[in-house]
Each structure stands twice: as structure tokens, then as C-alpha cells.
Scaffold this motif. Structure first.
Motif, PDB file in Angstrom:
ATOM      1  N   ASP A   1      28.973 -48.733  -4.276  1.00  0.00           N
ATOM      2  CA  ASP A   1      27.755 -48.010  -4.660  1.00  0.00           C
ATOM      3  C   ASP A   1      28.127 -46.696  -5.338  1.00  0.00           C
ATOM      4  O   ASP A   1      28.912 -45.899  -4.783  1.00  0.00           O
ATOM      5  CB  ASP A   1      26.909 -47.732  -3.406  1.00  0.00           C
ATOM      6  N   PRO A   2      27.651 -46.423  -6.552  1.00  0.00           N
ATOM      7  CA  PRO A   2      26.666 -47.196  -7.325  1.00  0.00           C
ATOM      8  C   PRO A   2      27.300 -48.284  -8.175  1.00  0.00           C
ATOM      9  O   PRO A   2      26.623 -49.094  -8.769  1.00  0.00           O
ATOM     10  CB  PRO A   2      26.011 -46.125  -8.178  1.00  0.00           C
TER      11      PRO A   2
ATOM     12  N   VAL B   1      31.220 -29.804  -4.852  1.00  0.00           N
ATOM     13  CA  VAL B   1      30.274 -29.651  -3.742  1.00  0.00           C
ATOM     14  C   VAL B   1      29.101 -30.621  -3.887  1.00  0.00           C
ATOM     15  O   VAL B   1      28.682 -31.280  -2.922  1.00  0.00           O
ATOM     16  CB  VAL B   1      29.776 -28.196  -3.680  1.00  0.00           C
ATOM     17  N   LEU B   2      28.594 -30.754  -5.100  1.00  0.00           N
ATOM     18  CA  LEU B   2      27.485 -31.681  -5.335  1.00  0.00           C
ATOM     19  C   LEU B   2      27.906 -33.118  -5.076  1.00  0.00           C
ATOM     20  O   LEU B   2      27.130 -33.928  -4.542  1.00  0.00           O
ATOM     21  CB  LEU B   2      26.971 -31.518  -6.772  1.00  0.00           C
ATOM     22  N   TRP B   3      29.139 -33.467  -5.440  1.00  0.00           N
ATOM     23  CA  TRP B   3      29.631 -34.827  -5.183  1.00  0.00           C
ATOM     24  C   TRP B   3      29.731 -35.070  -3.678  1.00  0.00           C
ATOM     25  O   TRP B   3      29.357 -36.130  -3.181  1.00  0.00           O
ATOM     26  CB  TRP B   3      30.991 -35.019  -5.834  1.00  0.00           C
ATOM     27  N   GLY B   4      30.225 -34.059  -2.959  1.00  0.00           N
ATOM     28  CA  GLY B   4      30.328 -34.213  -1.520  1.00  0.00           C
ATOM     29  C   GLY B   4      28.985 -34.389  -0.850  1.00  0.00           C
ATOM     30  O   GLY B   4      28.873 -35.034   0.205  1.00  0.00           O
TER      31      GLY B   4
ATOM     32  N   GLY C   1      26.659 -36.089  -2.174  1.00  0.00           N
ATOM     33  CA  GLY C   1      26.109 -37.345  -2.659  1.00  0.00           C
ATOM     34  C   GLY C   1      25.165 -37.210  -3.823  1.00  0.00           C
ATOM     35  O   GLY C   1      24.448 -38.163  -4.163  1.00  0.00           O
ATOM     36  N   MET C   2      25.163 -36.038  -4.478  1.00  0.00           N
ATOM     37  CA  MET C   2      24.235 -35.818  -5.581  1.00  0.00           C
ATOM     38  C   MET C   2      24.830 -36.195  -6.924  1.00  0.00           C
ATOM     39  O   MET C   2      24.126 -36.206  -7.942  1.00  0.00           O
ATOM     40  CB  MET C   2      23.805 -34.347  -5.593  1.00  0.00           C
ATOM     41  N   VAL C   3      26.151 -36.479  -6.974  1.00  0.00           N
ATOM     42  CA  VAL C   3      26.814 -36.899  -8.205  1.00  0.00           C
ATOM     43  C   VAL C   3      27.438 -38.258  -7.945  1.00  0.00           C
ATOM     44  O   VAL C   3      28.231 -38.412  -7.012  1.00  0.00           O
ATOM     45  CB  VAL C   3      27.891 -35.885  -8.638  1.00  0.00           C
TER      46      VAL C   3
ATOM     47  N   LEU D   1      35.260 -39.275  -7.247  1.00  0.00           N
ATOM     48  CA  LEU D   1      35.363 -37.817  -7.227  1.00  0.00           C
ATOM     49  C   LEU D   1      36.092 -37.288  -8.449  1.00  0.00           C
ATOM     50  O   LEU D   1      35.656 -36.327  -9.077  1.00  0.00           O
ATOM     51  CB  LEU D   1      36.080 -37.372  -5.951  1.00  0.00           C
ATOM     52  N   ASN D   2      37.219 -37.901  -8.809  1.00  0.00           N
ATOM     53  CA  ASN D   2      38.015 -37.391  -9.908  1.00  0.00           C
ATOM     54  C   ASN D   2      37.289 -37.519 -11.241  1.00  0.00           C
ATOM     55  O   ASN D   2      37.450 -36.695 -12.136  1.00  0.00           O
ATOM     56  CB  ASN D   2      39.363 -38.108  -9.962  1.00  0.00           C
ATOM     57  N   GLY D   3      36.486 -38.565 -11.377  1.00  0.00           N
ATOM     58  CA  GLY D   3      35.675 -38.674 -12.580  1.00  0.00           C
ATOM     59  C   GLY D   3      34.663 -37.560 -12.651  1.00  0.00           C
ATOM     60  O   GLY D   3      34.420 -36.966 -13.711  1.00  0.00           O
ATOM     61  N   ALA D   4      34.044 -37.237 -11.501  1.00  0.00           N
ATOM     62  CA  ALA D   4      33.084 -36.134 -11.459  1.00  0.00           C
ATOM     63  C   ALA D   4      33.754 -34.813 -11.824  1.00  0.00           C
ATOM     64  O   ALA D   4      33.167 -33.964 -12.507  1.00  0.00           O
ATOM     65  CB  ALA D   4      32.468 -36.055 -10.070  1.00  0.00           C
TER      66      ALA D   4
END
Length: 578
Positions: free
Chosen positions: A136-137, A197-200, A202-204, A208-211
Motif C-alpha cells: 500500500d499504496p 516527518v510527513l512520511w512518518g 503517513g501523509m506522503v 521513504l527514500n523516494g519521498a
């Protein structure tokens, strides 16, 4: 399938971010100087698309085992990004001296060790305990970290935070003219932390590395704007800033209304009152720089017993024939001026020595030679007494000349000691023939000053000797005073002035028209004098930086005044009684 469309969109964003990174790197290299900061920033830019492409390869890998390998590679590249980022901030802030060989060796060792462990993790599982595929996603690889990974990540995070700390320190305490550029960099490279922080939370979506790479595009937008708007890495502002900061001369930038705009590190060290005074009128911060409505050519300061002399060179700063302010260069010329004065004094002494040798020594030498010839012709040894007297005078002149040569040289600070002026005067009194003279003190016994003790004693010895020779009743009349007229002995007074001290006698004094001549070589009113006593006094006073003058005392005697002398009322320890 929706996840395929989302994955395709995500890959497209990664390709776009990578392309932006490469484009900015190429553009930067074509318009900027080959400075160390530029080179490191270019490397930083090119490392980001590498991570982006490896993440794409990870997403599109035909097998999980190959995806795991790509996962290790992009983690390794992230370590390199943080290391290069830290080095770039040091270069930008001109603090690369921190990177000593041991430090560089430690950083390289950390990177090589981390890279080796990441790439070979599938064989030993020391960094990632296991891998799993998150669906997911859309499907992507995620590892389960070990304790060793947490240790390695701490090091990587420290490099990133240290770089931000370097920029923050440079923003707060660095040159004010670069604060806008530094703030832009700081804001831009804080953005990836916001993305993480946004990735952590769940908002992105996505790995993680792509973000992180997508977030870096925002950072680069800030940097690109800084390059275009503020000439972040152009050679002219970089060179100007470095030269401005490293100049030994004091440099100020002042607006047309004489308000302080900027200053370099040398100015901050010389005039601490400049700190925090940007925007203030110059007349309030450094009033001695101005002479009415223009800059002065020179000025002096006197603080904590130290005299400093400065020259001022102000130039107009114009843009398109419009006056925008002034560039002011201030040079401390204290040592140079002192050296010039020392050379002038030495030259004057040499000229005076030559005059004394050619006149004062030649006369008694001729007298001695003449009486020796008379003695040889007549055989009368009584004539040798006159020769002896002439030779004694020559000996006194030579002794005074040697004193001038020795005591008149400039005095270094380490030669100055804290002494009580009364103690030195009384020591000089004990070692001088006073012929019944008396002395009085009109200053406290605990007054001290900083002086060369031996030379100050020599000053008092010459002044006492001069007063006794010229101020007593016998020296005035040439014979002993008549009976009943008193002993005729002179009284010598040591007193205090606002900015110095004086030595005064109650003798006949010196005529006003001769006050300027008394310090000349060969000036004397006594037959037995050499005329060098007061010249020695003036020479020693000048060597201390004091000013010496002759005047008449209130009772008509001669007064020698010493000014520009810093006197201090010392604490006197009083003996305790039991």
C-alpha cells in the motif's frame, strides 16, 4: 489497476525530480566559479538523481532479491548525500579547517564501512534483519532494521544536523551581508526534514527514500532562486566576501547619511562597540571617525593605558553614478608611527653626539694637551692639575653621552613595572650629592605609575643634581653665602599634576626666553656642567611616551613638568597591631 497508475505517477515524479537535479547542477557549473563550495554542491545535486534512479530500479526490479540489492544501494547513496552536505556547509561558511586528516579519515571510514554493510546485507543481515514488500499504496521494499542500523543512522542524522548547525551559526554570527543567502540555504535544506516527518505520519505515500528525493526538489527550488537572486556562488561576491573578512585592515561600509551598514572581523576586534550597531549613526558609534560633515584623516584612542593611532581612507561607493555610501578603511599605524619617532629620535641623537664630540670633547682635550705641553717644557708638575681637571670634564661628558645612548631608546611594554614614585625619588636622593639640599613631597606616598625603574631613577638623579648645581646660593653667586644669611641650600619639591608629576626647586629659576632651550644639548648655566643633564631627562621621558616641559614655579624657581603620565592611587597595606 489503481496501484499501477499511482506507481507510474510516482516513478514519473522521481524522474522529474532527478532531471531537475541534473539540470540545476549543469546550469550551476556553467555560471559559477570553480570554488570548493560549488564543486561540493554540484556533487550533492548529482547524488540525488542517483538515489531517485535506484529507487525506480528497485520498484521495477524483476525479482525481490534484486530489489533488496537496490534497496541497499540507495541507502548507501543517502549516507553519501549527508556526508557531502556536511562538507558543503563547512566550505560555504569557510570553516574547512575543521576537516583535519583524522576527521576526514573518520568520515571516510564511516562511509566505506556503512556502504559495505548495506550492499552485502543479503549475505549477513547485520543491518537489515529481514525484508518485506509493502503493498500500500503500491508494492515497494522495506527493511526491518537491526541495532547496528540504528547506530549507522544516528551517524548519518548527525551529519545532516551538523550541516544545518553550521549554516545556523553562520547566519547568526557570520557576515551580515550574506545572511539572506544563508537563510535561503537553511530554509531550503530544512525542507527534507519536513518531508520525512510527513512520511512518518503517513501523509506522503511510497517508499521513504523516494519521498526524500521528491522533497529535495523543493530544496533545490530555494537554492536555484538564491543562485539567481542573490548570486549565491558567483565568484565576485564569494571573493569579495572572503577578502573583506580576511583583511587585516579595519573596513566599514557606511551609507550616504553616515549610518553603519557593515564591518569586517578586524573592525569587530578593534572596536567591539560595532557589534549590534548596524544601522546606527556613525557619530554615535565611532564619533572620532568624523570631522564635521566628512571623515577625518586620522585619529587616536586612549583606553586602558594604551594609545593607538589610526589613519582613515574613505572612498565613495557608486552605482550608475549614484552615490550609495562609503567604504572606509582604517589602519592602525601605532607601531609604524612609534618606529618613525624612534628613528627621528635616534637621528637627532646621532647629530647631537657628533656635535658634542666635535666641540665639547675637543675643547677640554685641547686644554689638557696644552697644559701637558707646558709641563713638559717647564718641568712644573703643578700644571698637570689643570690637565686632570680637563680630563675629568671629558670623562663626565662621555659618561652623560653613554647615558643618553642607553636610556633614550624606546621602552617595550615588558620593561614597564609598577613602582611607587616617592620610593624611586627617595632612592635617587640617597645616591646623589645634595650639598645640604632638602626635599618636600606634595603627593601621597602611595601614588604609583608604570615605568622603567632604572631610567626613572636616572631622571630624578639628574633633576636633583641640576637643582643643586644651579639653585643653591653658592651656585648663584659663585661663592659661599655670607654669614647670617642661612645655609643657602635649595629645597626641591616633588608634586602631582592632573596628568603627571613635577619636580621644582626654589632657586632663581630660568628666564622665560630660555625655557625652550634648556633641554638642548650643551645648555648649561654652571661652569662645571656638561649641558646634558636635562637632555637625558627629556630623552627618558620621550622613551616612556611622556611630555616634559620647563616653567617657573609659583615662588619663582624652576619647575620640570611631566604630563601624559598615568598615575594610580595604589592600595597601601598597613601593618596590623596586636
Amino acid at each position: 489497476m489503481d496501484y499501477l497508475r499511482l506507481e507510474t505517477f510516482y516513478i514519473g515524479v522521481l524522474f522529474l525530480s532527478s532531471a531537475v537535479n541534473v539540470g540545476v547542477a549543469v546550469w550551476l557549473r556553467t555560471r559559477s566559479a570553480n570554488e570548493q563550495a560549488v564543486r561540493l554542491f554540484t556533487v550533492l545535486l548529482l547524488l540525488h538523481p542517483i538515489v531517485g534512479l535506484v529507487v525506480v530500479a528497485e520498484l521495477l526490479a524483476p525479482s525481490q532479491s534484486l530489489a533488496f540489492v537496490f534497496y541497499g544501494i540507495h541507502n548507501t547513496t543517502l549516507v553519501a548525500i549527508n556526508v557531502v552536505w556536511f562538507a558543503f556547509t563547512l566550505a560555504y561558511a569557510n570553516r574547512t579547517r575543521i576537516l583535519s586528516r583524522p576527521v576526514v579519515g573518520l568520515i571516510v571510514g564511516y562511509f566505506v564501512g556503512t556502504a559495505t554493510l548495506e550492499v552485502t546485507n543479503t549475505t549477513h543481515r547485520a543491518v537489515w534483519r529481514s525484508y518485506r514488500v509493502v503493498t500500500d499504496p503500491f508494492p515497494y521494499v522495506e527493511g526491518e532494521p537491526t541495532l547496528l542500523f540504528l547506530v549507522l543512522t544516528t551517524g548519518m542524522t548527525l551529519f545532516h544536523l551538523a550541516g544545518i548547525g553550521v549554516l545556523g551559526y553562520h547566519l547568526l554570527f557570520g557576515p551580515s551581508r550574506s545572511s539572506r543567502r544563508t537563510a535561503t540555504l537553511l530554509a531550503g535544506f530544512t525542507m527534507p526534514l519536513v518531508i520525512l516527518v510527513l512520511w512518518g505520519l503517513g501523509m506522503v505515500p511510497g517508499p521513504l527514500n523516494g519521498a526524500f528525493i521528491v522533497g529535495s526538489t523543493v530544496s533545490l527550488s530555494f537554492v536555484a532562486w538564491a543562485v539567481f537572486r542573490h548570486q549565491l556562488f558567483d565568484v565576485v561576491p564569494l571573493a569579495r566576501e572572503r577578502v573583506f573578512e580576511e583583511l587585516d585592515e579595519i573596513v566599514l561600509v557606511v551609507d550616504p547619511d553616515y549610518h553603519l551598514l557593515d564591518y569586517n572581523q578586524s573592525a569587530k576586534r578593534a572596536f567591539p562597540e560595532l557589534v549590534g550597531a548596524t544601522g546606527s549613526p556613525l557619530v554615535e558609534v565611532l564619533p572620532h571617525l568624523l570631522d564635521g560633515d566628512s571623515f577625518t584623516d586620522s585619529f587616536t584612542t586612549y583606553e586602558n593605558g594604551r594609545l593607538d593611532e589610526y589613519t582613515v581612507d574613505a572612498s565613495l561607493l557608486t552605482v550608475d553614478t549614484s552615490i550609495r555610501g562609503y567604504g572606509v578603511i582604517i589602519r592602525n599605524v601605532t607601531e609604524r608611527q612609534q618606529h618613525i619617532r624612534d628613528l627621528e629620535q635616534q637621528t637627532m641623537q646621532l647629530e647631537r653626539f657628533a656635535s658634542t664630540l666635535s666641540h665639547d670633547l675637543r675643547n677640554p682635550l685641547n686644554v689638557a694637551q696644552g697644559w701637558i705641553d707646558v709641563t713638559i717644557e717647564s718641568g712644573d708638575l703643578q700644571h698637570l692639575e689643570r690637565s686632570q681637571s680637563a680630563l675629568d670634564r671629558m670623562d663626565q661628558i662621555i659618561s652623560d653621552l653613554l647615558t643618553l645612548a642607553r636610556e633614550g631608546r624606546a621602552i617595550d611594554d615588558h620593561e614597564l613595572v609598577r613602582v611607587r614614585i616617592v620610593d624611586i625619588f627617595e632612592d635617587a636622593w640617597e645616591t646623589t650629592t645634595t650639598a645640604g639640599a632638602r626635599y618636600e613631597l606634595e603627593l601621597d606616598a602611595d601614588v604609583v605609575l608604570y615605568a622603567d625603574e632604572t631610567r626613572l631613577r636616572n631622571v630624578f638623579e639628574n633633576l636633583v643634581r641640576n637643582a643643586v648645581e644651579h639653585g643653591s646660593a653658592k651656585s648663584r653667586s659663585g661663592s659661599d653665602p655670607p654669614v647670617g644669611s642661612g645655609d643657602g641650600a635649595v629645597t626641591i619639591t616633588l608634586g602631582r599634576l592632573v596628568d603627571g608629576f613635577y619636580v621644582e626647586d626654589d632657586g632663581p629659576g630660568i628666564p622665560l626666553d630660555q625655557h625652550q632651550r634648556v633641554f638642548d644639548y650643551e645648555y648649561t648655566t654652571a661652569k662645571s656642567g656638561t649641558g646634558l643633564g636635562l637632555a637625558i631627562v627629556e630623552s627618558i621621558a620621550n622613551a616612556h611616551g611622556w611630555t616634559v616641559t620647563m616653567s617657573n614655579g609659583p615662588d619663582g624657581g624652576a619647575r620640570i613638568s611631566f604630563t601624559n603620565v598615568e598615575l594610580v592611587d595604589a592600595e597601601v597595606e598597613r601593618p596590623t597591631t596586636s
